[in-house]
Design a protein around this motif. Structure first.
Motif: not given
Length: 311
Positions: A191-193, A201, A220, A227, A231, A238
């Motif tokens: 995951l990209l958060l 978050r 992050e 973002l 993806v 995400t």
């Protein structure tokens, strides 16, 4: 104490020099110094410290500076409201919109509607992080902001606009094809958060904690463009609110999937000062925001089919 003296004090602190402040204010320096001495006598506190570089505010001076800014801003609002009473609304209104949130979908409709209904209102829109916008509102330098969160904070109040469901946005290469996905199925999904202090978050972490899991965060990111590109490039998936997820999903070869078991929702609110009243133009803009947010909430529910029972 009078307003002119407060204006002088604010200008001295802003510039950091009595000499330069006197020039800007078109007043003799001895006269300006006397105004400062009078102000310090009234508060019985030293407000400024003189150094070789100029002047800086003491702790008491910094406190007065914050209050003086609010007092002067309220006075300006009062002048504008009285002047425009019974006339077309006019004046400046500042609205903050947190990027990467449902607020992004409100910016263009807000501009159009304000221009159509109140053409004499000068609208200032600032897209920035929620923490920055909150601080600007606390300091009286911004009227309102649309951001995630609904828990009262000293100096701020929140008026809920809508609750948005969170969706997984994943590259098609991951092979996720279902319309809904349980949180437990995300155990091994990279995951990209955003960072942990970010409201989004926090809600994601809380949702995972409800099934005794921790999200597998591989990076992050707090840039919407980065973002989206990451993806689309297949680096990871995400988790985003519905309104933002649809924008990202439409921009690349990715899929959008509703998160269930549990459904995770995040509140989108109008953030306001809890002690500074809005000017009449600002109150009108706030009403438009509430109206547009209501329309957005209906669109989100209709397009996502979110009226179905939570799984």
């Amino acid at each position: 104490m009078n307003l002119r003296r407060l204006k002088y004090f604010v200008k001295i602190v802003d510039i950091g020099s009595l000499t330069q402040a006197a020039e800007v204010l078109h007043i003799a320096q001895p006269a300006l110094s006397q105004q400062l001495i009078t102000l310090e006598d009234e508060f019985q506190q030293q407000l400024l410290v003189r150094t070789k570089r100029g002047v800086t505010a003491t702790e008491a001076g910094a406190t007065l500076y914050r209050h003086a800014q609010l007092i002067l801003r309220q006075y300006e609002q009062a002048q504008a409201d009285v002047k425009s009473a019974g006339q077309t609304l006019s004046g400046q209104v500042s609205v903050g919109l947190a990027p990467g949130t449902g607020a992004s979908a409100l910016s263009l409709p807000l501009l159009r509607t304000v221009r159509a209904r109140h053409p004499d209102i000068l609208l200032y829109i600032n897209e920035n992080f929620g923490t920055t916008l909150s601080e600007l509102i606390m300091n009286g330098r911004m009227d309102m902001a649309v951001l995630y969160g609904d828990k009262p904070v000293h100096g701020l109040s929140f008026q809920l606009l809508m609750n948005e469901e969170l969706f997984l946005v994943a590259p098609r290469s991951m092979g996720i094809t279902q319309e809904q996905i349980a949180v437990t199925e995300l155990r091994d999904v990279p995951l990209l958060l955003p960072r942990p202090y970010n409201y989004l978050r926090k809600y994601v972490d809380e949702g995972f904690a409800r099934v005794q899991m921790i999200p597998k965060v591989v990076a992050e990111i707090e840039s919407a463009s980065t973002l989206s590109a990451a993806v689309s490039a297949g680096i990871g998936a995400t988790i985003l609110p519905d309104s933002t997820a649809r924008v990202v999903a439409a921009a690349g070869d990715v899929v959008q999937c509703r998160i269930v078991s549990p459904v995770i929702k995040i509140p989108l609110s109008v953030c306001l000062s809890d002690h500074l009243p809005l000017s009449e133009p600002a109150a009108a803009v706030k009403d438009i925001l509430l109206e547009l947010a209501g329309d957005l909430a209906l669109d989100v529910r209709f397009e996502s089919g979110a009226d179905s029972a939570d799984t």
